[in-house]
Structure formats: C-alpha cells, structure tokens
Design an enzyme around this catalytic site. Sequence first.
Site, PDB file in Angstrom:
ATOM      1  N   GLU A   1       5.469  -3.535   1.235  1.00 17.10           N
ATOM      2  CA  GLU A   1       5.738  -3.142  -0.154  1.00 17.10           C
ATOM      3  C   GLU A   1       4.940  -1.881  -0.392  1.00 17.10           C
ATOM      4  OE1 GLU A   1       5.158  -2.023  -3.573  1.00 17.10           O
ATOM      5  OE2 GLU A   1       4.024  -3.857  -3.956  1.00 17.10           O
ATOM      6  N   LEU A   2       5.653  -0.754  -0.455  1.00 22.62           N
ATOM      7  CA  LEU A   2       4.982   0.542  -0.498  1.00 22.62           C
ATOM      8  C   LEU A   2       5.118   1.156  -1.890  1.00 22.62           C
ATOM      9  CD1 LEU A   2       6.176   1.678   3.034  1.00 22.62           C
ATOM     10  CD2 LEU A   2       4.188   0.288   2.408  1.00 22.62           C
TER      11      LEU A   2
ATOM     12  N   GLU B   1       4.458  10.690  -5.797  1.00 22.13           N
ATOM     13  CA  GLU B   1       4.104   9.573  -6.672  1.00 22.13           C
ATOM     14  C   GLU B   1       2.718   9.842  -7.257  1.00 22.13           C
ATOM     15  OE1 GLU B   1       3.427   4.720  -6.550  1.00 22.13           O
ATOM     16  OE2 GLU B   1       3.405   5.863  -4.673  1.00 22.13           O
TER      17      GLU B   1
ATOM     18  N   GLY C   1       0.819  -1.207   0.000  1.00 24.67           N
ATOM     19  CA  GLY C   1       0.000   0.000   0.000  1.00 24.67           C
ATOM     20  C   GLY C   1       0.848   1.250   0.000  1.00 24.67           C
TER      21      GLY C   1
ATOM     22  N   CYS D   1       2.605  -0.029  -8.743  1.00 26.03           N
ATOM     23  CA  CYS D   1       3.652   0.438  -7.827  1.00 26.03           C
ATOM     24  C   CYS D   1       4.980   0.641  -8.535  1.00 26.03           C
ATOM     25  CB  CYS D   1       3.824  -0.555  -6.680  1.00 26.03           C
ATOM     26  SG  CYS D   1       2.383  -0.684  -5.601  1.00 26.03           S
TER      27      CYS D   1
END
Length: 458
Positions: free
Chosen positions: A230-231, A362, A208, A264
């Site tokens: 896991e960003l 981002e 996220g 991502c």
Amino acid sequence: MSNYRVQNPATGEVIESFATATDAEIEQKLAAADAVYREWRERSVQERAAVVKRVAELFEERKQELAEIIALEMGKSLPESIDEVEFARDIIEYYAVYGPGLITDAEIPSTIPGKAVMEYRPIGALVGVMPWNFPYYQVARFAAPNLVLGNTILLKHADICARSSLAVQAIMEEAGVPVGGYQNVFASHDQIATMIADPRVQGVSLTGSERAGAIIGEQAGRNLKKCVLELGGIDPMVVLDADDVAAVARDAWEFRVYNGGQVCNSNKRMIVMDDIYDEFVAELTKLATGLTPGDQLNLAEGEFAPLSSRAAAETVNEQVQRAVAAGATLVTGGVLSEGPAAYFSPAVLTDVPRDSASYREEIFGPVATVYRVSSDEEALALANDCDLGLGGSVFSTDEARAARVASQLEVGMAHVNIIAAEAAEIPFGGVKRSGYGREMGPVGIGEFANKRLFFVAK
C-alpha cells in the site's frame, strides 16, 4: 548508533533511544515466529479469535495512554490520536467477530465425482513493514486478520514509533498471543532483507512510499514471497457543483489537513469546476489564514500540530517552493518554522502547471492543491493523469452525474459525495503505482491465506 527513538516533533528533543536488533536477535525472532506458528495454527479459529478480541478490549482500556504515546512520537493531535486508537480497536474487533466466518470452508460444485472444498489456511510467519503516520491503525489492519487466520507476525515499525510498537507487542502478549506470535523488531534495512529471504517467512506487507515499495517488492519477488504493497496516493477530489460550496470546501479542508495532511488517501488534488472555483478557493483561504503552531498534546482552537519530524516538514516546504518556482501560486500558509521544530503552516496552492515535475509529486503534508476545470471530461482527464491510483471522489448535487465520472476513475477506491469511506469492513488499496493487494474488510483476511483445494473422490 540506533535510529529507533522517541523524538518530540514539536521541539526536536530526543526523549529515548532504542538499540537496533543484533543479527543473533533477528535469528531468535525468526525461530520463535516459526515455532509459534506451528502451534498457533493448530488452535481453533474460535480460540484465536477470542485472543484477538481481547486485544481489542485492551486497546479500548488503554486508549488514553496509547493516544498520548503516538501524539508525542509523531505529532498527531491528542483528539486525532484517540480517533486512531478507536479505529484500530474497531478493526481488531471486526476480525475477531467476523474473521472466523470469512474463512469458513466452502464446498465448490464439481463435475468430477467427489467433494471439492476451498479452505482458508495460514501460510506461516509474515513480515510487516509499517509507517509512522498511523502507528496503530496500520498495524491493526495487517496483524488482526492474520492472527485470526493463524499466521504469526514480525513487525518492523518506523524508527520514530518505538514506544507505540513496543506497546502493541505488550498488549498482544497480555491478550494471549503466544510469546513469539507477534514480535516487534527494531531491524535495519539489511535485516529486513534477511527476514524476507528467510524460508521461514512466507510473506511481507508494506505500507509506505513508492521507493520503499519498489525495494520490498523486488526483495519479495526475488525470494518468491507473497507481497502486499500500500503505497502513496495523489487522490483527486472532483467537485462538479454544490448547493453549498463553502460547506464542501470546509469538508475538503478538514480532510486534507487531518493528521497534518500525512494521509495516504487524502484529497491531495482538488479539481473544481470553474463556476464555483473562486468561492471554493476563497473558503479554503479563510480556513487556512491565522493558524498558529500549538502543542499536539493540548491543541487549542486555531492551532495546528507539528508534522512527524523536522525532515518531513522540510520536505513539504521544499516541494511547495519548487511548485511556486515552476509557476504555482501559494495563496496562503506554507511557512516552515525555525528548526528544530517540525511545524509547517497549512497552505493553499493553486495553478500548479501540468507540465511541471511538481504536478506529479505527492505532497505528504497540509497543502490543499486546487485545479480549475470547465467540463466533466476535463475533470476526469486531469483526475486520471496520475501515476498513482489509490482513491478518488466526485461531488455533485446530481448523484447520477457524479457516479458516471467516479465510475471512470482509475483508482482502487472510488467515492461519490464522500471523500473517503473508511471503516473496518471497507477494503483499502490501490492500483497503478499505489501498490497491489487489499487490507481490511472481507478480502483483507485472504491476502496471506493458502486458499487450498481439498478434494475427496468418490
């Protein structure tokens, strides 16, 4: 009122709603996960792998149905939805086939008289907190290796992925995962914290945002639980030179707008050498021009699908407008549809000032942001000038040149002449504020394993 729902992002229509779990239901699920773990871990790894293999087979058998569910839920085009189901199937099958070998006991040479063995043992029930952008793929890479290992799963999915999350649980149980071994949980944020704190839970994995990762990481740390995060990513794609600039630009565009740019490890910063920059941007502009909104379940050539929600589309629009206000140029695209639809036309953005807040953001949407550089050193400095470090790539006709630059990228996944190498056997994860830990490949099955020393003295 529950936030869990099926809401078509093309229209904003809420098709179905689901009740959030009660605290009593959370307790029941925790108890079941723990009880089943104590039985599931005692089965042979071959038996567990056979069950997981059947999960992969059911994903294949129900591919069309599963794809239609997520296309409606979060706006992914039907062909891309089918791609995702197939990738999830491949990951599940990979661990079913290779997982037992990856966790085979290994003897360690020892100077102490006796036999030292490194074992891979399960640790217990795990909580997974998964995002909406890849409803099956994200679950597969977390659940499959851990079920083979012998752990059990409590899966809290995104609030717009209710049908897909229920479909996965149904498949797991039909395949032979004991009831309670894989459970979908329509949990609130407070209930997630309760689960992480519970002594029956031994680890948590989240994919996220940075914000969500900081919260979950803090909760895991406070309770001394293993955590994998896991960003986000603002991955650089460095183009040093090209025999066919237009072809590289097309590849860059197609990867950037895949899944509406909601990926991502998408190539969110295209860093292009000045002698080919104009041609590169011109090709992106051509590809972005003339696109129209379409039905994600029946998308035609020249049409684009909605983003996952109206809120997501509005966020992307606000980010682009802030960048323009700071001095960036919106070359083409970037049009937000009238509400409640979640359409945002794919865009090309240039000249984002490096001293602006926008440079650090981002953009989780279909925006190709391009930077001009004049040397390998400048390209590398720009690529590494980022708080995130998920992946990155370098392109050149001179492979050695590209490799020299790529080897210095501060990322978890560096690539040469390919934007992202993605397969079930390829590890995935980042550094810096992109998180820690790895999923997929031979290392993914070890994140939530008790790597236990077993020593017999002589």
